[in-house]
Scaffold this motif. Structure first.
Motif, PDB file in Angstrom:
ATOM      1  N   GLN A  43       0.865  -1.168   0.000  1.00  0.00           N
ATOM      2  CA  GLN A  43       0.000   0.000   0.000  1.00  0.00           C
ATOM      3  C   GLN A  43       0.910   1.228   0.000  1.00  0.00           C
ATOM      4  O   GLN A  43       1.907   1.282   0.730  1.00  0.00           O
ATOM      5  N   VAL A  44       0.578   2.197  -0.831  1.00  0.00           N
ATOM      6  CA  VAL A  44       1.402   3.398  -0.986  1.00  0.00           C
ATOM      7  C   VAL A  44       0.513   4.628  -0.842  1.00  0.00           C
ATOM      8  O   VAL A  44      -0.579   4.682  -1.400  1.00  0.00           O
ATOM      9  N   GLN A  45       0.969   5.610  -0.067  1.00  0.00           N
ATOM     10  CA  GLN A  45       0.229   6.862   0.069  1.00  0.00           C
ATOM     11  C   GLN A  45       0.812   7.895  -0.884  1.00  0.00           C
ATOM     12  O   GLN A  45       2.024   8.144  -0.885  1.00  0.00           O
ATOM     13  N   VAL A  46      -0.058   8.483  -1.705  1.00  0.00           N
ATOM     14  CA  VAL A  46       0.377   9.470  -2.685  1.00  0.00           C
ATOM     15  C   VAL A  46      -0.479  10.725  -2.543  1.00  0.00           C
ATOM     16  O   VAL A  46      -1.610  10.675  -2.057  1.00  0.00           O
ATOM     17  N   MET A  47       0.073  11.851  -2.969  1.00  0.00           N
ATOM     18  CA  MET A  47      -0.633  13.126  -2.942  1.00  0.00           C
ATOM     19  C   MET A  47      -1.021  13.501  -4.369  1.00  0.00           C
ATOM     20  O   MET A  47      -0.172  13.622  -5.245  1.00  0.00           O
ATOM     21  N   THR A  48      -2.332  13.647  -4.627  1.00  0.00           N
ATOM     22  CA  THR A  48      -2.807  13.969  -5.959  1.00  0.00           C
ATOM     23  C   THR A  48      -2.589  15.448  -6.271  1.00  0.00           C
ATOM     24  O   THR A  48      -2.238  16.254  -5.393  1.00  0.00           O
ATOM     25  N   GLU A  49      -2.835  15.816  -7.527  1.00  0.00           N
ATOM     26  CA  GLU A  49      -2.686  17.202  -7.943  1.00  0.00           C
ATOM     27  C   GLU A  49      -3.655  18.118  -7.214  1.00  0.00           C
ATOM     28  O   GLU A  49      -3.425  19.323  -7.097  1.00  0.00           O
ATOM     29  N   GLN A  50      -4.779  17.551  -6.737  1.00  0.00           N
ATOM     30  CA  GLN A  50      -5.769  18.333  -5.992  1.00  0.00           C
ATOM     31  C   GLN A  50      -5.470  18.391  -4.499  1.00  0.00           C
ATOM     32  O   GLN A  50      -6.267  18.919  -3.720  1.00  0.00           O
ATOM     33  N   GLY A  51      -4.323  17.827  -4.084  1.00  0.00           N
ATOM     34  CA  GLY A  51      -3.933  17.888  -2.688  1.00  0.00           C
ATOM     35  C   GLY A  51      -4.571  16.832  -1.808  1.00  0.00           C
ATOM     36  O   GLY A  51      -4.536  16.950  -0.580  1.00  0.00           O
ATOM     37  N   ARG A  52      -5.138  15.800  -2.400  1.00  0.00           N
ATOM     38  CA  ARG A  52      -5.756  14.726  -1.627  1.00  0.00           C
ATOM     39  C   ARG A  52      -4.762  13.579  -1.461  1.00  0.00           C
ATOM     40  O   ARG A  52      -4.050  13.219  -2.394  1.00  0.00           O
ATOM     41  N   VAL A  53      -4.754  13.003  -0.255  1.00  0.00           N
ATOM     42  CA  VAL A  53      -3.917  11.829  -0.016  1.00  0.00           C
ATOM     43  C   VAL A  53      -4.710  10.591  -0.412  1.00  0.00           C
ATOM     44  O   VAL A  53      -5.834  10.381   0.047  1.00  0.00           O
ATOM     45  N   THR A  68      -4.529   6.277  -0.900  1.00  0.00           N
ATOM     46  CA  THR A  68      -3.820   5.034  -0.627  1.00  0.00           C
ATOM     47  C   THR A  68      -4.083   4.084  -1.782  1.00  0.00           C
ATOM     48  O   THR A  68      -5.225   3.764  -2.076  1.00  0.00           O
ATOM     49  N   ARG A  69      -3.010   3.670  -2.450  1.00  0.00           N
ATOM     50  CA  ARG A  69      -3.133   2.802  -3.611  1.00  0.00           C
ATOM     51  C   ARG A  69      -2.364   1.513  -3.371  1.00  0.00           C
ATOM     52  O   ARG A  69      -1.381   1.481  -2.627  1.00  0.00           O
ATOM     53  N   SER A  70      -2.812   0.426  -4.013  1.00  0.00           N
ATOM     54  CA  SER A  70      -2.154  -0.876  -3.902  1.00  0.00           C
ATOM     55  C   SER A  70      -1.372  -1.167  -5.170  1.00  0.00           C
ATOM     56  O   SER A  70      -1.903  -1.004  -6.272  1.00  0.00           O
ATOM     57  N   TYR A  71      -0.132  -1.612  -5.012  1.00  0.00           N
ATOM     58  CA  TYR A  71       0.696  -1.965  -6.152  1.00  0.00           C
ATOM     59  C   TYR A  71       1.389  -3.300  -5.875  1.00  0.00           C
ATOM     60  O   TYR A  71       2.000  -3.488  -4.816  1.00  0.00           O
ATOM     61  N   SER A  72       1.302  -4.202  -6.822  1.00  0.00           N
ATOM     62  CA  SER A  72       1.909  -5.523  -6.657  1.00  0.00           C
ATOM     63  C   SER A  72       3.422  -5.422  -6.637  1.00  0.00           C
ATOM     64  O   SER A  72       4.025  -4.607  -7.353  1.00  0.00           O
ATOM     65  N   LEU A  73       4.042  -6.269  -5.831  1.00  0.00           N
ATOM     66  CA  LEU A  73       5.497  -6.367  -5.818  1.00  0.00           C
ATOM     67  C   LEU A  73       5.946  -7.200  -7.013  1.00  0.00           C
ATOM     68  O   LEU A  73       5.372  -8.252  -7.303  1.00  0.00           O
ATOM     69  N   VAL A  74       6.957  -6.716  -7.711  1.00  0.00           N
ATOM     70  CA  VAL A  74       7.389  -7.327  -8.966  1.00  0.00           C
ATOM     71  C   VAL A  74       8.688  -8.105  -8.754  1.00  0.00           C
ATOM     72  O   VAL A  74       9.707  -7.542  -8.341  1.00  0.00           O
TER      73      VAL A  74
END
Length: 329
Positions: free
Chosen positions: A44-54, A56-62
């Motif tokens: 799970q990764v926390q990112v900040m969008t262009e609109q300033g919203r945090v 949480t997205r899931s990304y598979s380990l490669v």
């Protein structure tokens, strides 16, 4: 219900474009040692969008880990909710919050044969599966076949790695929009064999139909999806919740689940990928169209439009939803 996550700081230490639209990120957490992860695991990764919203997205380990860093790959989706664009803005040296690895898509190494099916960016969790199963095939002769679909030749990420693991004949690359013959591939799978698949919802639904038509046990079909693969373009829509006397707007870069939480409407959730169904809510009315992006609801339920999985599914127009809230008597 919310999943408890162990969060930590990590640094971007390397970037690599796997295809023109898929970028690989090498992340080094502050922990001195990174425990090995099993096939199917994700961060799970926390990112900040262009609109300033945090978000949480899931990304598979490669692929296999090296004990120091994790690798994830992110497809840029300009019409998505903004998470991929936020990831693509990161540079080497940037820091972000990540979770410890989780795994809701584990690989069983005891089956008599395997079929791996990937569509587009859905290849990411299957890379390590292919590597482990390729080694298993060499040791025990277990048959392993991969079907890999992409829109065009330039979008086949990790193809050399996959062929190195399974051999040239073990990976069938399908370019373009022509349907893949899932029936034939499933028929070639030994009795008791397992199918692991990840990709867009339409592909997963086609695999599920072929698996059911073959009379295979449902328990031997394992899948993971990503909720950005809808039929309709992602856009803002309106939700009414009569029990709360609320009308809210769900922005294009926000899930229905997150918008409800922000408005104080209590919801249940777990996987946040449209698989478990815990977040399903009753639909009271639709003024427009619902875009079901889950793999939990049956085709009949989706056609009836009486429920919606709030974690991934969206709408165009206005939805009226029931909630779990009941006033004290």
């Amino acid at each position: 219900m919310k999943s408890d996550l162990q969060w930590m700081q990590a640094q971007v230490v390397a970037l690599r474009d796997v295809t023109p639209t898929v970028r690989e990120f090498e992340l080094r957490p502050d922990a001195e040692f990174v425990a090995a992860h099993e096939p199917g695991a994700h961060l799970q990764v926390q990112v900040m969008t262009e609109q300033g919203r945090v978000q949480t997205r899931s990304y598979s380990l490669v692929g296999e880990g090296d004990g120091r860093c994790w690798r994830i790959a992110v497809k840029r989706l300009d019409d998505g909710r903004g998470g991929s664009r936020a990831m693509w803005r990161l540079a080497v040296g940037d820091r972000l919050q990540v979770s410890a690895p989780q795994n809701h898509f584990p690989l069983d190494l005891a089956a008599p044969g395997y079929l791996l099916v990937a569509g587009g960016i859905g290849i990411t969790p299957l890379v390590l599966m292919a590597q482990r199963l390729g080694a298993l095939a060499q040791r025990r002769g277990v048959p392993v076949t991969m079907l890999y679909g992409a829109r065009h030749a330039g979008e086949f990420g990790y193809l050399d790695t996959l062929r190195g693991a399974l051999g040239e004949a073990g990976v069938q690359a399908h370019e373009g929009h022509a349907p893949i013959d899932f029936d034939a591939a499933i028929a070639a799978l030994p009795p008791g064999g397992q199918l692991y698949t990840c990709g867009p919802v339409p592909m997963l639904e086609a695999v599920k139909r072929a698996w059911a038509a073959a009379g295979r046990p449902l328990a031997d079909l394992r899948f993971e999806t990503f909720g950005s693969s809808g039929r309709l373009a992602t856009q803002a829509f309106t939700v009414r919740i009569p029990r709360h006397d609320l009308a809210i707007t769900v922005p294009a870069d926000c899930t229905l689940l997150d918008a409800l939480d922000a408005a104080g409407v209590q919801t249940l959730s777990d996987c946040k990928r449209g698989e478990c169904g815990l977040c399903a809510m009753d639909v009271l009315a639709v003024e427009g169209e619902v875009d079901h992006r889950d793999v939990f609801l049956s085709p009949h339920e989706k056609q009836a439009t009486t429920r919606i999985c709030a974690c991934v599914s969206r709408a165009v127009g206005t939805l009226t939803l029931d909630s779990a809230y009941r006033p004290d008597s």
